[in-house]
Design an enzyme around this catalytic site. Structure first.
Site, PDB file in Angstrom:
ATOM      1  N   ASN A   1       0.881  -1.175   0.000  1.00 50.82           N
ATOM      2  CA  ASN A   1       0.000   0.000   0.000  1.00 50.82           C
ATOM      3  C   ASN A   1       0.915   1.220   0.000  1.00 50.82           C
ATOM      4  O   ASN A   1       1.431   1.624   1.048  1.00 50.82           O
ATOM      5  CB  ASN A   1      -0.890  -0.035   1.249  1.00 50.82           C
ATOM      6  CG  ASN A   1      -1.860   1.128   1.296  1.00 50.82           C
ATOM      7  OD1 ASN A   1      -1.811   2.024   0.452  1.00 50.82           O
ATOM      8  ND2 ASN A   1      -2.725   1.133   2.288  1.00 50.82           N
TER       9      ASN A   1
ATOM     10  N   ARG B   1      -2.470  -2.129  -3.562  1.00 49.06           N
ATOM     11  CA  ARG B   1      -3.708  -1.365  -3.371  1.00 49.06           C
ATOM     12  C   ARG B   1      -3.657  -0.122  -4.261  1.00 49.06           C
ATOM     13  O   ARG B   1      -2.676   0.628  -4.230  1.00 49.06           O
ATOM     14  CB  ARG B   1      -3.830  -0.928  -1.918  1.00 49.06           C
ATOM     15  CG  ARG B   1      -5.016  -0.029  -1.719  1.00 49.06           C
ATOM     16  CD  ARG B   1      -4.924   0.752  -0.437  1.00 49.06           C
ATOM     17  NE  ARG B   1      -6.080   1.635  -0.331  1.00 49.06           N
ATOM     18  CZ  ARG B   1      -6.052   2.810   0.249  1.00 49.06           C
ATOM     19  NH1 ARG B   1      -4.936   3.261   0.782  1.00 49.06           N
ATOM     20  NH2 ARG B   1      -7.128   3.537   0.315  1.00 49.06           N
TER      21      ARG B   1
ATOM     22  N   ARG C   1     -12.265  15.916   6.998  1.00 46.90           N
ATOM     23  CA  ARG C   1     -12.998  16.202   5.748  1.00 46.90           C
ATOM     24  C   ARG C   1     -14.445  16.610   6.045  1.00 46.90           C
ATOM     25  O   ARG C   1     -15.070  16.041   6.935  1.00 46.90           O
ATOM     26  CB  ARG C   1     -12.993  14.965   4.845  1.00 46.90           C
ATOM     27  CG  ARG C   1     -11.625  14.674   4.270  1.00 46.90           C
ATOM     28  CD  ARG C   1     -11.586  13.375   3.501  1.00 46.90           C
ATOM     29  NE  ARG C   1     -10.589  12.481   4.046  1.00 46.90           N
ATOM     30  CZ  ARG C   1     -10.467  11.191   3.746  1.00 46.90           C
ATOM     31  NH1 ARG C   1     -11.274  10.642   2.875  1.00 46.90           N
ATOM     32  NH2 ARG C   1      -9.524  10.456   4.306  1.00 46.90           N
TER      33      ARG C   1
ATOM     34  N   GLU D   1      -8.297  -5.184   4.772  1.00 42.66           N
ATOM     35  CA  GLU D   1      -8.123  -4.877   3.349  1.00 42.66           C
ATOM     36  C   GLU D   1      -6.917  -5.613   2.769  1.00 42.66           C
ATOM     37  O   GLU D   1      -6.940  -6.039   1.617  1.00 42.66           O
ATOM     38  CB  GLU D   1      -7.972  -3.364   3.175  1.00 42.66           C
ATOM     39  CG  GLU D   1      -9.283  -2.632   3.398  1.00 42.66           C
ATOM     40  CD  GLU D   1      -9.112  -1.158   3.690  1.00 42.66           C
ATOM     41  OE1 GLU D   1      -8.618  -0.831   4.796  1.00 42.66           O
ATOM     42  OE2 GLU D   1      -9.465  -0.332   2.845  1.00 42.66           O
TER      43      GLU D   1
ATOM     44  N   HIS E   1     -12.886   2.986  -0.408  1.00 42.16           N
ATOM     45  CA  HIS E   1     -12.953   1.917   0.608  1.00 42.16           C
ATOM     46  C   HIS E   1     -13.631   0.653   0.079  1.00 42.16           C
ATOM     47  O   HIS E   1     -14.141  -0.156   0.865  1.00 42.16           O
ATOM     48  CB  HIS E   1     -13.764   2.349   1.853  1.00 42.16           C
ATOM     49  CG  HIS E   1     -13.155   3.432   2.673  1.00 42.16           C
ATOM     50  ND1 HIS E   1     -13.916   4.376   3.327  1.00 42.16           N
ATOM     51  CD2 HIS E   1     -11.866   3.722   2.961  1.00 42.16           C
ATOM     52  CE1 HIS E   1     -13.137   5.197   3.990  1.00 42.16           C
ATOM     53  NE2 HIS E   1     -11.871   4.833   3.777  1.00 42.16           N
TER      54      HIS E   1
END
Ligand code: AMP
Length: 398
Positions: A7, A90, A241, A384, A180
């Site tokens: 990743n 990823r 955010r 993940e 996601h």
């Protein structure tokens, strides 16, 4: 068979080596400050640790450090990289081009780079990491790319289109892509496995609540809607955010404060959300502690986030004409009993009944609704990396 999962960010590289016989992590680590200085922190499953500061002008030197950590350091777990069957990467943005994971080819790599226009902080870094892997490992080890957006590619146009002039979709691909996706897929697969039913027979809502947050509606076995949009800024408020808001609030502020588009981007992505409202922190634990100590803005941030999460879940129940299971994952979803209780109590009118004892659980897979509840509610820790490793194995076995 061992799969190496990568990743990569622009200045960091997280990795895991997974043994696919038992799906256990053999070693994992992180390279930081790539392009600046360079530091590796590596940990083997037996607890052995290797840490070093070593120059990493590019991702190539970072991979050299990873190879050393895995094969030669005091925390080594393999003798040679030849023991690794494949590398899984990823990738944040696959646009409309990549509805599923695939092998890296020159054409795939070019397309990932081109999609950098939609994910400027992520895709160029992923491409650099893939190129560095090719440089370090040659073409002996197959490489697979797994996209955060793929799972959401099944959304119908009525869910993914923005009501802007159509030409912006045609010219620039402005639409909802979601994020996601690998996590939502992993968690919804677990829900179906626990329920003992085909995923296609279930209406599932998965809530990935971490520093970044998204909620996804899954019907007939596929994603039908998700809260993140053109970028991971959309949806409801997160650590820093803003989530969805009236775009004219932004043009108004830009005019008043003489701000550029880049300024607005920075404010909405880095200075808003829990941090912007509370003025305390982007971290759920700090904000909760401040709220408990009487900080009104921290309490407001907590109340706003919970209310927005509830509204998304409610809207997806309507969109799917019902719901069979709701799952919470991510740092907040797995660890915040008050948030889960708030959601469940406000869905009591639908027959959701929370088991308060089970809901005290943190970070473990468990059903937190009662036997009588008409909707099953779960905590499902996401994984993940394992999902990427499974895809990688599936593709090289084809
Ligand atoms: P993630 O991005 O999934 O690592 O999640 C990060 C968020 O999870 C942060 O806001 C953390 O405060 C929150 N978090 C992690 N552990 C806990 C915990 N034990 N209790 C409450 N929140 C937590």
């Amino acid at each position: 068979m061992k799969i190496f999962v990568v990743n990569a960010g622009s200045s960091s590289l997280k990795y895991q080596l997974i043994d696919m016989e038992n799906e256990q992590v053999i070693a994992k680590g992180l390279c930081e400050r790539i392009g600046v200085t360079g530091k590796i922190s590596h940990k083997a499953a037996n607890g052995a640790v290797y840490e070093a500061e070593t120059p990493m002008p590019t991702h190539s030197e970072a991979f050299d450090a990873v190879v050393y950590a895995l094969t030669k350091s005091e925390a080594k777990v393999i003798d040679s990289f030849d023991e690794i069957s494949a590398i899984g990467h990823r990738i944040v943005q696959g646009g409309s081009i990549f509805p599923k994971s695939c092998l890296v080819t020159p054409d795939v790599l070019t397309k990932i780079e081109e999609l950098g226009a939609l994910a400027p902080l992520h895709n160029p870094a992923h491409a650099l990491a893939i190129r560095a892997c090719i440089k370090t490992f040659g073409d002996k080890i197959p490489q697979v790319v797994v996209f955060d957006t793929s799972f959401h590619q099944t959304m119908p146009p009525k869910a993914f289109m923005y009501a802007l002039p159509y030409e912006y979709y045609e010219k620039y691909g402005v639409r909802k892509y979601g994020a996601h996706g690998t996590s939502h897929r992993f968690v919804s697969d677990r829900v179906a496995a626990i329920e003992g039913k085909p995923k296609a027979d279930l209406k599932i809502i998965t809530c990935h609540l971490g520093n970044g947050c998204s909620i996804t509606a899954i019907k007939d076995g596929v994603c039908v809607d998700t809260s993140m949009g053109f970028t991971p800024l959309d949806g409801f408020m997160m650590g820093t955010r803003s989530g969805t808001l009236d775009p004219s609030a932004l043009t108004f502020i830009a005019e008043k404060e003489n701000l550029s588009a880049a300024d607005i981007n920075r404010i909405c992505n880095k200075e808003s959300g829990m941090l912007g409202i509370s003025g305390v922190s982007n971290d759920n634990r700090d904000v909760s502690a401040a709220a408990e100590a009487g900080n009104q803005r921290a309490q407001l941030a907590t109340d706003m986030q919970r209310y927005q999460i509830l509204k998304f879940i409610g809207s997806y129940i309507a969109a799917m004409n019902g719901v069979d299971a709701i799952a919470f994952t991510g740092g907040i979803g797995e660890n915040d009993p008050e948030l889960r209780e708030y959601v469940c109590e406000n869905l009591a009118f639908l027959g959701v009944q929370i088991d308060r004892e089970a809901n005290r659980t943190r970070g473990k897979e468990i059903r937190i609704s009662t036997d009588e509840s008409r909707v099953n509610v779960y905590i499902i820790p996401t994984n993940e990396e394992l999902a990427i490793a499974r895809d990688t194995l599936a593709i090289i076995s084809e």
